[in-house]
Scaffold this active site. Sequence first.
Site, PDB file in Angstrom:
ATOM      1  N   GLU A 155      40.020  41.655  34.384  1.00  0.00           N
ATOM      2  CA  GLU A 155      38.871  42.265  33.715  1.00  0.00           C
ATOM      3  C   GLU A 155      39.328  43.168  32.576  1.00  0.00           C
ATOM      4  OE1 GLU A 155      36.394  44.755  36.161  1.00  0.00           O
ATOM      5  OE2 GLU A 155      34.995  45.140  34.520  1.00  0.00           O
ATOM      6  N   GLY A 174      30.019  42.586  41.963  1.00  0.00           N
ATOM      7  CA  GLY A 174      29.566  43.653  42.862  1.00  0.00           C
ATOM      8  C   GLY A 174      30.716  44.545  43.274  1.00  0.00           C
TER       9      GLY A 174
END
Lengths: 401, 352
Positions: free
Chosen positions: A253, A137
Amino acid sequence: MSDLESFRSEVKSWIEDNLPASLKGAGARALTDEGDASIWGGKRVKWTNPDAKLWLERMGAKGWTAPTWPTQYGGGGLTAAEARVLEQELGRAKAPPALASFGIWMLGPVLLEYANEEQKMEHLPKIVRGEIRWCQGYSEPGAGSDLAGLRTQCVDEGDHYLINGSKIWTSYANHADWIFCLVRTDNTKKHEGISFILFDMTSPGVETRPIKLISGNSPFCETFFTDVKVPKANLVGKLNGGWDIAKRLLQYERQNISSGGFGGGGGYDLQDAAKDYVGLENGKIADADLRARIAAHKMDAQAFALTVRRLQEEAKTQKGPSPATSIIKYAAAKLNQDRTELLVEAMGSQGLGWDGEGYSPAEIMAMRGLLRAKGNSIEGGTSEVNLNVVSKRVLGLLDHQ
Amino acid sequence: MAVFTEEQTMLRDAAKAWVAEKSPVTTFRKLRDGGNADGFDRAVWREMAQMGWAGILVPEEFGGTELGCLTLGIVLEETGRTLTASPLLSTALIAASALVLGGTDAQKQQWLPGIADGSAVAAFAVDEGAHHHPEKLAMTKALTGTKTFVAEGGAADLVIVATKDGLFLVRGDAKGLARRRLSSVDSRGLARLTFDRAEGESLSASLDQVLDRARAGLAAEMLGTAAQAFEITLDYLKTRTQFGQLIGTFQSLQHRAAKMYTELELTRSCVEAALIAIDKGANDVPQLVALAKAKASETLHLVSNEMIQMHGGIGMTDAHDAGLYLKRARVAEAMYGGASYHRDRYASLMGY
């Protein structure tokens, strides 16, 4: 025999004994109902091949889905060199990845670094075994490249937090069990008012809505939070200290979405497509200009792969990924866009199909891949933001006043 | 950079220190302005040999250290940073490789000690026309014809000559060899050599193998040149003020700087991989060398152009170093095959 070589033979025989026969050389075959080759695990997974489930259970039990994590958290406890051997042997056996996981790629590394012991014991083993599927999120409708402008509110209600707001571009939120989420816990400050929190996606007040993309697929969702109650123990790190964790996670990431290369190795190889659709003349692709551009792309791809490996080797002597990994995300996005464009071009008008008869599945996949790849330079930090990161953190150039 | 051994790290630091003290760009500029006919300073070359660099590929029995191509590449990168003009590539890498890979005992005994101690300078003669086409050489073992674009060809004591019948070793003062120095844009010691039934001895090393070492070594030097050109430019972005701002705060320049940095990192991986593959005797040397030379050429081309543009007017003046970097860049890009040659070669090696 060196320790590493005896480890290698141990790995070899383990794979021989444990990789189910139906998965040997499975490559890009669809293994779940999501239509891709990836096993994302979690509570909602629908197995189309029971052997894929078995493979995940066996790999998870060894901790080899997270080879370098400590064994007390369910990881494999391997050294970087041993992990490389494991990777090589899995590759040699053409074993499909047992688990694709945001938990392993992104959340786990920051939990190891920032979470308390209870949180590590609670979440890490489930990530290793693929029992819980996580989503991220981060982005909001008003906070994309300017991520720290996020506004999802997290209010202290005494014995719990109450979360209200919405996220966008939440990858696979509709399939996820839990979310790691950036929330605003102080409205008077920007970066210093952000916290990093974990919660269950089945909590009352969580709603997800898939977004249809130009490629026709819906890998991303809009995610809405209305009065979602979250236990206070779910906060990771310090209250209002989430931005450092958020940035750290982004480094993992970017390193991870890129080091495998966007789009992966599946599908038609570019040089094979050119041979098949354009043809060879005297052993060379008949279109000299296309041949030169394919060669240039292939060389860029090899230079990229060599760089990923070099940075990994250098990282062994450092702590965690260096800011230079931002060039990896930037370069990977460009490479995949170049590759998918060249593939469609090589296929000529057969590459321009959308659906139905007259086009092979590989041809359809090529065009869908081209369309999907446009997002590679946007998701996980736009190419422009990554160039900013390199300019500032690596090259030491200053902000414009 | 690759994970170096302690020895390699020490050698790099020594090379860095020597280059900074003894061979900054001002040294090259003086050499250029002084009209040195050899294109390098023999006294400086002997000093480099005393540092042990000339013998990095030479076996110990002939006075060298035999540390390998990656190690020599580390030194070439450092000397490339300041445009140090020397026979390090032509002699310590190319000629030493040709002799080690294909020399008889007598040839090794005759030449390798001199290479290692800096007394013998060598050149590598390959190209016969304006473009690099080693697959289509006309010269045969009769050693008659013309070779051009020969680095250190004017000063060389021995010349390694590529022919369609293999490699030959020709003394610089051999009968039947005439040489003409070329005044090339990079002010280095390039020459055109004319052979008329010259006396020579056959060398059993393969042309491809020696050429690939030459290319990888040159790519290492070019990586250093590009890295330094970039660092000089980055410094300028951090000091030059316009509109009341450091120009390095402008995003259009920041992004171009970040792209150059990206290309340099990619190039470094390719150069190191090629040198490591050569040292290991790996099967994919030709492919990795084609990749390294193409990438080094593209990156140096980009960075040398941006160096001038980002410096603005000052970069166009002869007094500034940017022009020196640009001039050396174009020569190094073309030598032993430019980016388009190596892209074509890469595609052929990969079977398309």
